[in-house]
Design an enzyme around this catalytic site. Structure first.
Site, PDB file in Angstrom:
ATOM      1  N   GLU A 178       7.365  -9.751  14.453  1.00  0.00           N
ATOM      2  CA  GLU A 178       8.393  -8.733  14.692  1.00  0.00           C
ATOM      3  C   GLU A 178       7.800  -7.778  15.706  1.00  0.00           C
ATOM      4  OE1 GLU A 178      10.119  -5.833  15.099  1.00  0.00           O
ATOM      5  OE2 GLU A 178       9.940  -5.131  13.017  1.00  0.00           O
ATOM      6  N   CYS A 209      10.896   0.120  15.920  1.00  0.00           N
ATOM      7  CA  CYS A 209      11.082  -1.106  16.710  1.00  0.00           C
ATOM      8  C   CYS A 209      12.548  -1.264  17.082  1.00  0.00           C
ATOM      9  CB  CYS A 209      10.556  -2.314  15.953  1.00  0.00           C
ATOM     10  SG  CYS A 209      11.001  -2.297  14.227  1.00  0.00           S
ATOM     11  N   LYS A 259      -3.601  -5.977   6.123  1.00  0.00           N
ATOM     12  CA  LYS A 259      -4.414  -5.144   7.024  1.00  0.00           C
ATOM     13  C   LYS A 259      -3.448  -4.140   7.626  1.00  0.00           C
ATOM     14  CE  LYS A 259      -5.840  -3.972  10.538  1.00  0.00           C
ATOM     15  NZ  LYS A 259      -5.689  -2.582  11.028  1.00  0.00           N
TER      16      LYS A 259
END
Ligand code: NAD
Length: 485
Positions: free
Chosen positions: A254, A288, A179
């Protein structure tokens, strides 16, 4: 190549078919550089997720599950080659979808091809173990795939995160349901088609488009899923882990970071400063592992800030397709979020030291936020603690090594860090003392490195992706105890 003058309708990739091409009721995909709708996605439902999970299960129990590791690996290697053959098309798609500068989009596609090459060539090289047990018995710890794996991926690196997550899972023999994020997911859709061309059996890799709260939540809580890999925000990570816990399904999370870049007085500043700037400007700070805090030894603070300010002021911001230093933020919603966090920091006492300049030719309607260098914030302020996910670098002075380490560890996150010093002892002391999944000494990977285990400590999440470790996460151990006398 995509026709940029019209709106292209994309569909899910389920059971080897592109299905349900978007209608007007679908999800609009905007080019962040212009704000213009250029593609549309179907708004996937729980029923679409059911179809995808059923197709994955059938592939796992059928053709795909029956294949040897060597055959699986060869298919992934062919996919890698096809990605490189279509690199120009995929890079343009990634650039339009996310707004990232073309050079970076090209690098991301090359890295994605490398993930499939790496995992394709690793598929037949990870072994289980035998255990010396009792005489007359042989014990094998077999490494087996989980079965059907779910992959919820974000919008900041759609191609690369698809590659690192799906590459490891397929190499280990799982069948996948992905997804991708509603804000940017066109390259995963295109690469799922290329995977079919590479020979991947129908159903081994499915991609369902849709909103996080609909298709994403349906996937996270699906009883037919055996493992979930999630990359995104801490809040959504909690929701995904809770949904998975209902089914006792393992999860890899994560969740981002607030990564420090530490400059000691003996650092090679000529080498360090371009890297420090790139680590926050790359992908408009929507990384990130962005190096969003620079910690500077007091004795060089003035000089470093002057040189960083010059670098920030020289950066050019513009449309991704024109390949500037920094592209737009992915969406109007994210732009508002970045802007509100910076306004709050300024109200809290932070000062703007420098900002980049807009390209005069940048189109109207794009979601631009020029890179900004700030200082004067307290180490406990939101600027020092919260992930901004924009091109905003906050500077903090420190007195000595002990304070540098204390500040580096003084956030809830622990994803990556860099340490710039020529002192060998200090390099290793810092590497041991910093709480982060990756510590770079005199360089900064900003999450890079297909071959390097990657993942967080503390609130940055758990589990590892990339490297061999990433493939092993997509397996479990089955112990076989054979009594033969
Ligand atoms: P998000 O975590 O909500 O979205 C990430 C993925 O999760 C998307 O595919 C989304 O559709 C899906 N999702 C959303 N809600 C879900 C749910 N309830 N169940 C299952 N899946 C769901 O991230 P966002 O709202 O797009 O961005 C918000 C913030 O998250 C950013 O500002 C940034 O700080 C952080 N973020 C971090 C990363 C990262 O790489 N660590 C990536 C993207 C965003």
């Amino acid at each position: 190549m995509l026709d940029r003058t019209s709106v292209t309708a994309f569909g899910h990739v389920i059971d080897g078919q592109v299905t349900d091409r978007a209608t007007k009721e679908g999800i609009d995909v905007l080019d962040p550089s212009t704000g213009r709708v250029f593609a549309r996605l179907p708004r996937g439902t729980a029923a679409d997720v059911d179809r995808a999970v059923a197709a994955a299960r059938a592939a796992f129990e059928g053709d795909w599950g029956a294949m040897s590791a060597l055959e699986r690996g060869r298919i992934l290697m062919r996919l890698s080659a096809l990605i490189l053959e279509h690199a120009a098309e995929l890079a343009e798609l990634e650039c339009l979808d996310t707004g990232k500068p073309m050079t970076q989009a090209r690098n991301d596609i090359a890295a994605t091809a490398r993930y499939f090459e790496y995992y394709g060539s690793a598929a037949d090289k990870h072994h289980g173990e035998t255990i010396p047990y009792t005489r007359g018995m042989t014990v094998m710890a077999l490494r087996v795939p989980h079965g059907v794996t779910g992959h919820i991926i974000p919008w900041n690196y759609p191609a690369q995160i698809f590659g690192r997550s799906v590459g490891g899972a397929l190499a280990a023999g799982n069948a996948c349901v992905v997804k991708p994020a509603e804000d940017a997911c066109l390259t995963p859709l295109r690469m799922a088609e290329l995977a079919l061309e590479a020979g991947l059996p129908a159903g081994a890799l499915n991609v369902v488009c849709g909103l996080g709260t609909e298709a994403g939540a349906a996937l996270a809580g699906h009883v037919g899923i055996n493992h979930i890999s999630f990359t995104g925000s801490p809040q959504t990570g909690t929701a995904v882990a809770k949904a998975a816990a209902e089914n006792h399904v393992p999860v890899t999370l994560e969740l981002g970071g607030k990564s420090p870049q530490i400059l000691f007085a003996d650092a090679d500043l000529d080498e360090a400063l371009p890297v420090v700037v790139n680590a926050i400007v790359q992908n408009a700070g929507q990384t990130c592992a962005a190096g969003s805090r620079v910690l500077i030894e007091r004795s060089i603070y003035g000089e470093v800030m002057k040189r960083l300010a010059e670098r920030f002021a020289a950066l050019k911001v513009g449309a991704g397709i024109d390949d500037p230093d920094c592209g737009p933020i992915v969406s109007a919603r994210q732009l508002r979020r970045v802007s509100e966090l910076v306004d709050a920091a300024l109200a809290d006492g932070a000062k703007v030291v420098a900002t980049a300049r807009m390209d005069a030719a940048a189109p109207e309607g794009g979601f631009y936020y020029p890179p900004m260098l700030l200082d004067g914030a307290a180490p406990e302020s939101r600027l020092a603690q919260d992930e901004i996910f924009g091109p905003v670098l906050a500077a903090f002075p420190f007195e000595d090594e002990a304070e540098a380490i204390r500040l580096a560890n003084a956030t809830p996150y622990g994803l990556t860090a860099s340490v710039w010093t020529r002192d060998g002892g200090r390099q290793m002391r810092c590497a041991h003392a910093i709480e982060a999944g990756q510590v770079f000494i005199n360089n900064y990977g900003a999450g890079g490195g297909i071959e390097l285990p990657f993942g967080g400590m503390k609130r940055s999440g758990y589990g590892r992706e990339k490297a061999f470790e990433g493939m092993i996460s997509f397996t479990t151990i089955k112990t076989v105890v054979l009594k033969h006398g």
